[in-house]
Every structure is written in C-alpha cells, then in structure tokens.
Design a protein around this motif. Structure first.
Motif, PDB file in Angstrom:
ATOM      1  N   LEU A 326      -4.687 -58.760  17.179  1.00 48.31           N
ATOM      2  CA  LEU A 326      -6.255 -59.018  16.967  1.00 48.31           C
ATOM      3  C   LEU A 326      -6.454 -59.095  18.516  1.00 48.31           C
ATOM      4  CD1 LEU A 326      -8.524 -59.828  15.737  1.00 48.31           C
ATOM      5  CD2 LEU A 326      -8.112 -62.457  16.782  1.00 48.31           C
ATOM      6  N   ARG A 327      -7.142 -57.710  19.241  1.00 50.07           N
ATOM      7  CA  ARG A 327      -7.722 -56.907  19.479  1.00 50.07           C
ATOM      8  C   ARG A 327      -9.033 -57.064  20.587  1.00 50.07           C
ATOM      9  NH1 ARG A 327      -7.777 -50.482  18.796  1.00 50.07           N
ATOM     10  NH2 ARG A 327      -8.536 -51.144  21.265  1.00 50.07           N
ATOM     11  N   GLU A 328      -9.127 -58.710  21.824  1.00 53.04           N
ATOM     12  CA  GLU A 328      -9.997 -58.495  21.959  1.00 53.04           C
ATOM     13  C   GLU A 328     -10.002 -58.710  23.300  1.00 53.04           C
ATOM     14  OE1 GLU A 328     -11.624 -62.350  20.450  1.00 53.04           O
ATOM     15  OE2 GLU A 328     -11.467 -62.313  19.224  1.00 53.04           O
ATOM     16  N   ASP A 329      -8.862 -57.615  24.148  1.00 49.56           N
ATOM     17  CA  ASP A 329      -9.064 -57.775  25.400  1.00 49.56           C
ATOM     18  C   ASP A 329      -9.855 -56.994  26.313  1.00 49.56           C
ATOM     19  OD1 ASP A 329      -7.599 -55.266  23.451  1.00 49.56           O
ATOM     20  OD2 ASP A 329      -6.802 -54.909  25.380  1.00 49.56           O
ATOM     21  N   HIS A 330     -10.744 -55.452  24.692  1.00 51.00           N
ATOM     22  CA  HIS A 330     -11.350 -54.737  25.472  1.00 51.00           C
ATOM     23  C   HIS A 330     -11.772 -53.131  26.156  1.00 51.00           C
ATOM     24  CE1 HIS A 330     -14.186 -56.882  22.897  1.00 51.00           C
ATOM     25  NE2 HIS A 330     -14.507 -58.243  24.033  1.00 51.00           N
ATOM     26  N   VAL A 331     -10.046 -53.560  26.951  1.00 50.07           N
ATOM     27  CA  VAL A 331     -10.548 -52.359  27.937  1.00 50.07           C
ATOM     28  C   VAL A 331      -9.629 -50.849  27.314  1.00 50.07           C
ATOM     29  CG1 VAL A 331      -9.763 -53.893  29.581  1.00 50.07           C
ATOM     30  CG2 VAL A 331      -8.057 -53.286  27.790  1.00 50.07           C
ATOM     31  N   LEU A 332      -9.409 -51.215  26.571  1.00 51.03           N
ATOM     32  CA  LEU A 332      -9.292 -49.863  25.422  1.00 51.03           C
ATOM     33  C   LEU A 332      -9.823 -49.207  24.501  1.00 51.03           C
ATOM     34  CD1 LEU A 332      -5.116 -49.798  24.787  1.00 51.03           C
ATOM     35  CD2 LEU A 332      -6.964 -48.373  26.249  1.00 51.03           C
ATOM     36  N   ASP A 333     -11.616 -50.179  24.785  1.00 49.66           N
ATOM     37  CA  ASP A 333     -12.297 -49.949  22.968  1.00 49.66           C
ATOM     38  C   ASP A 333     -13.044 -48.628  23.228  1.00 49.66           C
ATOM     39  OD1 ASP A 333     -12.082 -52.456  22.591  1.00 49.66           O
ATOM     40  OD2 ASP A 333     -14.190 -53.100  23.148  1.00 49.66           O
ATOM     41  N   ASP A 334     -13.126 -47.729  24.752  1.00 48.77           N
ATOM     42  CA  ASP A 334     -13.844 -46.974  25.018  1.00 48.77           C
ATOM     43  C   ASP A 334     -12.564 -46.128  24.721  1.00 48.77           C
ATOM     44  OD1 ASP A 334     -16.500 -47.505  25.607  1.00 48.77           O
ATOM     45  OD2 ASP A 334     -15.698 -47.986  27.551  1.00 48.77           O
ATOM     46  N   THR A 340      -9.079 -49.193  14.733  1.00 48.57           N
ATOM     47  CA  THR A 340      -8.170 -48.752  14.889  1.00 48.57           C
ATOM     48  C   THR A 340      -6.981 -49.634  13.844  1.00 48.57           C
ATOM     49  OG1 THR A 340      -8.329 -46.718  15.248  1.00 48.57           O
ATOM     50  CG2 THR A 340      -6.170 -47.203  15.495  1.00 48.57           C
ATOM     51  N   PRO A 341      -5.620 -49.749  13.133  1.00 49.76           N
ATOM     52  CA  PRO A 341      -4.682 -50.770  12.998  1.00 49.76           C
ATOM     53  C   PRO A 341      -3.644 -50.002  13.746  1.00 49.76           C
ATOM     54  CG  PRO A 341      -4.677 -48.771  11.499  1.00 49.76           C
ATOM     55  CD  PRO A 341      -6.153 -48.619  12.289  1.00 49.76           C
ATOM     56  N   ILE A 342      -2.810 -50.894  14.468  1.00 46.46           N
ATOM     57  CA  ILE A 342      -1.970 -51.137  15.206  1.00 46.46           C
ATOM     58  C   ILE A 342      -0.621 -51.644  14.562  1.00 46.46           C
ATOM     59  CG2 ILE A 342      -0.779 -51.268  17.329  1.00 46.46           C
ATOM     60  CD1 ILE A 342      -3.406 -50.001  17.853  1.00 46.46           C
ATOM     61  N   PRO A 343      -0.486 -50.465  14.063  1.00 47.73           N
ATOM     62  CA  PRO A 343       1.102 -51.068  12.960  1.00 47.73           C
ATOM     63  C   PRO A 343       2.379 -51.258  13.653  1.00 47.73           C
ATOM     64  CG  PRO A 343       1.177 -48.255  13.160  1.00 47.73           C
ATOM     65  CD  PRO A 343      -0.373 -49.142  13.844  1.00 47.73           C
ATOM     66  N   ALA A 344       2.902 -52.271  12.842  1.00 41.84           N
ATOM     67  CA  ALA A 344       4.964 -52.629  13.753  1.00 41.84           C
ATOM     68  C   ALA A 344       5.088 -51.435  13.470  1.00 41.84           C
ATOM     69  CB  ALA A 344       4.811 -54.055  12.956  1.00 41.84           C
ATOM     70  N   LEU A 345       6.066 -51.279  14.301  1.00 39.19           N
ATOM     71  CA  LEU A 345       7.496 -50.225  13.782  1.00 39.19           C
ATOM     72  C   LEU A 345       8.807 -50.947  13.588  1.00 39.19           C
ATOM     73  CD1 LEU A 345       6.322 -47.880  17.152  1.00 39.19           C
ATOM     74  CD2 LEU A 345       5.361 -47.569  14.908  1.00 39.19           C
ATOM     75  N   ALA A 346       8.732 -50.507  12.580  1.00 39.93           N
ATOM     76  CA  ALA A 346      10.085 -51.569  11.616  1.00 39.93           C
ATOM     77  C   ALA A 346      11.443 -51.113  12.611  1.00 39.93           C
ATOM     78  CB  ALA A 346      10.707 -50.318  10.341  1.00 39.93           C
ATOM     79  N   GLU A 347      11.813 -50.060  13.469  1.00 39.36           N
ATOM     80  CA  GLU A 347      12.890 -49.949  14.298  1.00 39.36           C
ATOM     81  C   GLU A 347      12.883 -51.034  15.196  1.00 39.36           C
ATOM     82  OE1 GLU A 347      11.777 -46.312  12.042  1.00 39.36           O
ATOM     83  OE2 GLU A 347      10.287 -47.145  13.018  1.00 39.36           O
ATOM     84  N   THR A 373       7.186 -64.622  12.646  1.00 37.69           N
ATOM     85  CA  THR A 373       6.214 -63.435  12.810  1.00 37.69           C
ATOM     86  C   THR A 373       4.885 -63.693  12.337  1.00 37.69           C
ATOM     87  OG1 THR A 373       8.531 -62.683  12.344  1.00 37.69           O
ATOM     88  CG2 THR A 373       6.494 -61.131  12.063  1.00 37.69           C
ATOM     89  N   GLY A 374       4.114 -62.827  12.969  1.00 34.52           N
ATOM     90  CA  GLY A 374       2.979 -62.834  12.980  1.00 34.52           C
ATOM     91  C   GLY A 374       1.945 -62.053  13.458  1.00 34.52           C
ATOM     92  N   THR A 375       0.307 -62.185  13.331  1.00 35.79           N
ATOM     93  CA  THR A 375      -0.311 -62.081  14.661  1.00 35.79           C
ATOM     94  C   THR A 375      -0.186 -62.100  15.578  1.00 35.79           C
ATOM     95  OG1 THR A 375      -1.771 -60.407  12.652  1.00 35.79           O
ATOM     96  CG2 THR A 375      -2.861 -60.907  15.102  1.00 35.79           C
ATOM     97  N   VAL A 376      -0.601 -61.222  16.807  1.00 40.10           N
ATOM     98  CA  VAL A 376      -0.980 -62.208  18.341  1.00 40.10           C
ATOM     99  C   VAL A 376      -1.860 -61.380  18.730  1.00 40.10           C
ATOM    100  CG1 VAL A 376      -0.801 -61.613  20.835  1.00 40.10           C
ATOM    101  CG2 VAL A 376       1.328 -62.215  18.601  1.00 40.10           C
ATOM    102  N   ALA A 377      -2.985 -62.629  19.136  1.00 37.27           N
ATOM    103  CA  ALA A 377      -4.136 -62.566  19.734  1.00 37.27           C
ATOM    104  C   ALA A 377      -4.111 -62.362  21.371  1.00 37.27           C
ATOM    105  CB  ALA A 377      -5.622 -62.638  19.055  1.00 37.27           C
ATOM    106  N   THR A 378      -4.505 -61.042  21.841  1.00 39.15           N
ATOM    107  CA  THR A 378      -4.971 -60.708  23.160  1.00 39.15           C
ATOM    108  C   THR A 378      -6.051 -61.113  24.097  1.00 39.15           C
ATOM    109  OG1 THR A 378      -2.922 -59.468  23.567  1.00 39.15           O
ATOM    110  CG2 THR A 378      -4.956 -59.246  25.128  1.00 39.15           C
TER     111      THR A 378
END
Length: 487
Positions: A326-334, A340-347, A373-378
């Motif tokens: 959960l992206r509430e950091d805002h620094v990359l919004d621009d 944009t979904p940030i998928p988990a990478l199986a490897e 395992t689950g969602t991390v809010a930043t």
C-alpha cells in the motif's frame, strides 16, 4: 565562432565479439577522459585557453532489419522490433562484465554486429576529473575563468529517467538500447560516493537495505567469520571510507562522521557478494538510495527492516513477508502512478520463505507461527499514530495490511521501475494499535534477540538467489511492451 578542440578518435567500428567491443569502449573512453584531464590541468595552470575543449562518450549502436528469434522465456538480450538502437556508455571498466554479457546476447540473438564509436554527447569535465584523485574541479568563481565557457558541465536537462519511466521519445528514429544514459550513470556514481562513503566498484550484485544501524555490527561480525573461512568464497570486507580488509582480525577504526547512508560490502571476486546499506528512516532516503544503486544493475535488492505489526495475533519478533504494498509514501507518485500494481516476484518470495524456514527450523504450516504474508503499508509520516485514528486505521484495514513501515513500498516500487528484482522481509518491533509502543526497554531486548537472526535470513536468501541463473531471476513481470535490450 569559438574554436573547438577535441581528441583524435577513430571512426566507428563493427564487432561480432563482445569482449573486443568492450575493449574498444574502454579505449575510447580512456582516451576521451584522459584528454579532458590533461586539458583541465593545463587550463588550471595557465588560464583559460582561446578555444572550447570537448570530448564525447563512446556509444554502442545496433541496427537490425528483422525480428530476433529468441528464447521467449528471456526478458532481456534482444530489441523489440527492427530498427536502430543506441546507448552512450561511461566507465566501461566498471561495467565490463555487464557490458560483455549484454552485447554478447545482442550479437547472438540478432546475428548482426554492434557498432562502437564516439557519440554526440559531451562528457562533463566534472565526471572525467573525478577519475583522477589528484584533480578537483574548483567551485564557481574560484578559477580565473568561467568553467562552462571552456568545458562541458553536467546538464540536468538531458539527465533524466525518461527511459525507465516509459516516457522516452526516440531521437532521430533511434531507440534506446539501455535504461540509463552515460550522463545519468555518471550522476548516480557521484551521488553514491557522496551518500555512502564507498566507491561504486565495491558494490556487489546483491543489496540488502535496512533502516537501523544495529544491523551493521551483525553484518561486520558475519563478514569477519566468512573471511576466516577459506571455503566461503568471500574475499574482502569494505567499510565506510573505502576501508578494505581481507584478514578477519584486522581492526577497523570507526569514521569520525558517518555518511548519510552508511554502506558495507562483503565482496566476492566476481561481484556476487552482498552489500548492506543503512538507508535510515523514511521513504525519501529509500528513493535516493535506490535511484542511484539502480545504475549498477544489481541482480536483486531486499528490504530487511523493522515494522509496526497491525494484527493482534502478531508478536514482537514475528516476520512479515510482503506480498503486496500500500503506497502512501508519495515520493514516487510523479514517476510511477499509484495505480500501478507492484507484483510479488515468485523467485524472491520462495528464497525468503525458505530462508526463514531454514533459520527458524519450522516448516509448512508451523511456519505461520512466526511469519505472516500479506500487504505492507508504507507511509511518509513517522508519527502517524498521533493523528485521528478513524481514517488511517480504516484504510489500513480495508487494504488488508498486516504491517506498516516507511521504506518497503518505496524500495519495491523503485525495483519495479528500474527492473531490479525486489522483495521485503520485515520484523515486527512494535504494535502501536494494540498498546505495544517501541519503548527503550522493549527495543533493547528486541534488538538483542532478533537482529542477528533477521540479518542471517536476508543473507541466506541472497546466497540462494546468487545460485539462480540470471535469466530466471530477472522476471518478465518487470518488462514493459517496448523494452530496452539491456537489463
């Protein structure tokens, strides 16, 4: 019109051998930067010359008339369509292995030579002079002439992330061959040295990020143990200030002043060791570190830090394996839209879960006792607990978040943006929603018992990923429609 003085350079040459192509890149780059350094010395000694002095970055250029016949499982090593593609190159000595691999794939997959020659992008004198420890560029006004009247200086109007952000518009019909231009790389190499107090050549292919200095002592202890083991494969340990040791008994004097992001490197001869970066607290630091480390094209980066547990069933010391953010950091919004979904990478997920199982000696269903395992809010507000709780807590609940921190989503999102495999394993250090705040006594006991185990898990995961072929680790999930050939 002012006369222009440039070094003599050979015409562009074609190569079907990657090693020879890289050797020619090194030759062109060395001649260009050597020329600038000598001219700079003369200008500083004798005053402004009556002409402008300029040298150019070398470039790699590929022209293909057909689509590549490649292994469709590969996410890199080929261009998307027939046409001409190019990229400027800096520090080919530093990137020798990477360039040899990427050029070799191009030649093999397309069956055509690459062309190596000078580009039309000038090398800023600051970046050339940085290679000579005896030279420094004076501050504006310190010399008896205006530097930019004679030499090219860094130009931020052409130093950007348009390629990685997917907003790049091809110039003169020439597509991008790599994610970063030479000027963008040079800019980040300079920033890395400033922020971490270690040179870029020490960085390893596997990077651990943490948000606490406590991990550093454990990392150094682990590094010394590995240096004492002749079969470990590790050859040296580098601390801030580029202090490098090979003997585990060699003492390291602590620096008088720590850099903003203290960084340490447990090195292997082929660069496949582990780098630990203490980014401190906050999404801005996380973005800064990953913005610059990305140009080194690491094979993976992981966040191993502390978090607030949001569920009553969690205990201090439990692990959180991020599966979503959960992206509430805002620094990359621009740079990267929040939709944009940030998928988990199986490897990465498998490597982290197996590392937790190995260290904890718990398997299968029992592993759920200590890891969730689950969602991390930043977020970008360190003291979020002091606000009206009805809004934030409701959003966290609706997102199904199980943990909250200030860095993980930023690091994962920048990994996604820069096509660097990423992952997050956090350790619960407090539970503010359930009355367990991070108080001094609790923190001391927590750090004593958990830091070593947490770091050991991160290291084991990285060592597992090191044994994975690069073409398997670099997921196609991270590649866009019209992607660059180079990783």
């Amino acid at each position: 019109m002012q006369k222009l003085l440039t070094p003599d350079t050979p015409p562009p040459a074609q190569f079907t051998d990657a090693a020879q192509a890289v050797a020619h890149l090194e030759k062109l780059y060395g001649e260009a930067t050597g020329f600038l350094c000598e001219q700079f010395k003369t200008a500083m000694k004798s005053g402004a010359p009556g002409h402008r002095i300029r040298a150019f970055y070398p470039e790699i250029r590929l022209t293909t008339m057909s689509y590549a016949q490649v292994d469709t499982r590969l996410s890199f090593g080929h261009v998307a369509a027939p046409g001409t593609y190019a990229t400027t190159v800096t520090r080919p000595d530093l990137f020798r292995a990477y360039l040899t691999q990427q050029i070799g794939l191009l030649i093999r997959n397309h069956g055509v030579p690459v062309t190596i020659g000078p580009s039309d992008t000038p090398i800023p004198v600051h970046f050339a002079v940085a290679l000579d420890p005896t030279l420094t560029v004076p501050q504006e006004g310190a010399a008896d002439f205006t530097l930019r009247d004679v030499f090219d200086v860094p130009d931020l109007t052409t130093t950007n992330d348009d390629i990685v952000n997917g907003t790049y518009v091809p110039q003169n019909g020439t597509g991008a061959l790599a994610l970063f231009t030479a000027q963008r790389v040079d800019y980040s190499l300079a920033r890395l040295s400033h922020y971490t107090a270690t040179d870029a050549e020490h960085f390893q292919n596997h990077v651990l990020f943490t948000n606490y200095q406590f991990y550093v002592a454990e990392f150094e202890a682990y590094a010394r143990a590995q240096l004492g083991d002749a079969n470990s494969g590790y050859v040296s340990f580098v601390s801030t200030g580029n202090v490098e040791i090979t003997d585990p008994e060699t003492p390291i004097e602590p620096p008088l002043k720590l850099p903003q992001m203290p960084t340490y490197h447990l090195k292997r001869a082929d660069g496949s060791g582990i780098t630990l970066v203490n980014i401190g607290v906050g999404p801005s630091n996380a973005k800064t570190a990953t913005d610059h480390i990305a140009v080194l094209r690491p094979h993976a980066w992981l966040m191993v830090g502390h978090c607030a547990g949001l569920r009553n069933t969690q205990a201090l010391g439990d692990f959180v394996l991020a599966h979503g953010y959960l992206r509430e950091d805002h620094v990359l919004d621009d740079d990267l839209p929040v939709w944009t979904p940030i998928p988990a990478l199986a490897e990465i997920q498998i490597a982290l879960e197996q590392a937790v199982a190995s260290v904890s000696q718990l398997q299968g269903y029992d592993l759920k006792r200590i890891m969730r395992t689950g969602t991390v809010a930043t977020i970008d507000n360190r003291n979020w607990e002091l606000r009206d709780q009805s809004g934030p807590v409701q959003r966290l609940s609706q997102s199904r978040a199980i943990a909250l921190d200030m860095e993980s989503a930023t690091i994962a999102a920048n990994g996604y943006r820069f096509r660097v495999p990423y992952g997050t394993l956090l350790c619960v250090s407090d539970k503010p929603l359930h009355g367990e705040l991070k108080l001094p006594g609790m923190a001391s006991d927590f750090y004593t018992t958990q830091v070593a185990r947490h770091l050991n898990i991160g290291i084991r995961a990285m060592e597992s990923l090191r044994n994975m072929p690069l073409e398997r680790l670099h997921s196609r999930k991270l590649r866009s429609f019209d992607e660059t050939a180079f990783l």
